[in-house]
Design a protein around this motif. Structure first.
Motif, short mmCIF file in Angstrom:
data_model
loop_
_atom_site.label_atom_id
_atom_site.label_comp_id
_atom_site.label_asym_id
_atom_site.label_seq_id
_atom_site.Cartn_x
_atom_site.Cartn_y
_atom_site.Cartn_z
N MET A 213 0.84 -1.16 0.00
CA MET A 213 0.00 0.00 0.00
C MET A 213 0.89 1.24 0.00
O MET A 213 1.96 1.24 0.61
N ALA A 214 0.43 2.27 -0.66
CA ALA A 214 1.23 3.49 -0.74
C ALA A 214 0.34 4.68 -1.08
O ALA A 214 -0.73 4.53 -1.67
N ILE A 215 0.81 5.83 -0.66
CA ILE A 215 0.15 7.08 -1.01
C ILE A 215 1.16 7.88 -1.84
O ILE A 215 2.29 8.09 -1.41
N SER B 224 -9.63 -3.73 4.28
CA SER B 224 -10.33 -3.09 5.39
C SER B 224 -10.19 -1.57 5.30
O SER B 224 -9.39 -1.05 4.53
N ASP B 225 -10.97 -0.88 6.12
CA ASP B 225 -10.95 0.58 6.12
C ASP B 225 -9.54 1.11 6.38
O ASP B 225 -8.86 0.64 7.29
N THR B 226 -9.13 2.08 5.59
CA THR B 226 -7.82 2.71 5.77
C THR B 226 -7.96 4.20 6.05
O THR B 226 -6.96 4.89 6.20
N GLU B 227 -9.21 4.68 6.10
CA GLU B 227 -9.42 6.06 6.54
C GLU B 227 -9.09 6.11 8.03
O GLU B 227 -9.34 5.15 8.76
N LEU C 121 -8.50 12.06 5.96
CA LEU C 121 -7.18 11.55 6.34
C LEU C 121 -7.14 10.03 6.21
O LEU C 121 -8.13 9.35 6.46
N PHE C 122 -5.94 9.51 5.86
CA PHE C 122 -5.76 8.08 5.65
C PHE C 122 -4.50 7.56 6.32
O PHE C 122 -3.54 8.30 6.52
N THR C 123 -4.52 6.27 6.64
CA THR C 123 -3.36 5.61 7.24
C THR C 123 -2.38 5.16 6.15
O THR C 123 -2.69 5.24 4.96
N SER C 124 -1.24 4.65 6.58
CA SER C 124 -0.23 4.17 5.63
C SER C 124 -0.69 2.92 4.88
O SER C 124 -0.06 2.51 3.91
N SER C 125 -1.80 2.31 5.28
CA SER C 125 -2.34 1.14 4.59
C SER C 125 -3.17 1.50 3.37
O SER C 125 -3.55 0.61 2.60
#
Length: 149
Positions: A1-3, A56-59, A34-38
């Motif tokens: 996963m990446a942003i 799963s939710d990554t927010e 906002l989002f997590t590193s996942s």
């Protein structure tokens, strides 16, 4: 996963289709979530979802944060030389405890919550019982979050 920070490709086409209205007094409502590193967010992101990239939710979740984040205010599109830019007032999440890796700006007024841009913070940012603030850079051709040259 990446942003990966980018103006979303779908947003470029949607501008020409008249889907987004950045007029300050009568325009659409744009949110910053906002989002997590996942999370998987990039130029190919097309719309807000609590789980971009599937799974799963990554927010972000935690105190001081609600689904879809904050509505952005003082939306100000201007022209800097030959580059169109858009500015927003800084936004804060108060009494907050969470960790975020990045964010998405999306059009909460349009059908399907179409994405505008995604931003990678470069590393996880954590707040514990405090205020988490997103500070927007100068609204000029070199720094604005949204720039159309």
């Amino acid at each position: 996963m990446a942003i990966t920070s980018a103006i979303c490709n779908s947003f470029k086409q949607e501008l020409l289709q008249g889907i987004h209205n950045f007029t300050a007094s009568s325009g659409d409502t744009f949110n910053l979530a906002l989002f997590t590193s996942s999370a998987t967010l990039s130029a190919s992101t097309t719309a807000f979802a609590t789980n971009p990239g599937g799974g799963s939710d990554t927010e972000v979740s935690g105190s001081g944060y609600t689904t879809k984040g904050n509505a952005l205010t003082s939306i100000t599109p201007t022209l800097d030389s030959s580059t169109a830019v858009c500015d927003f007032t800084d936004t804060s999440f108060t009494s907050a405890s969470f960790t975020a890796r990045g964010c998405m700006i999306f059009n909460d007024s349009a059908s399907g919550d179409p994405a505008v841009c995604v931003i990678d913070f470069g590393s996880d940012k954590t707040v514990t019982s405090g205020t988490f603030t997103i500070q927007f850079p100068a609204a000029d051709a070199s720094n604005a979050i949204i720039r159309i040259a």
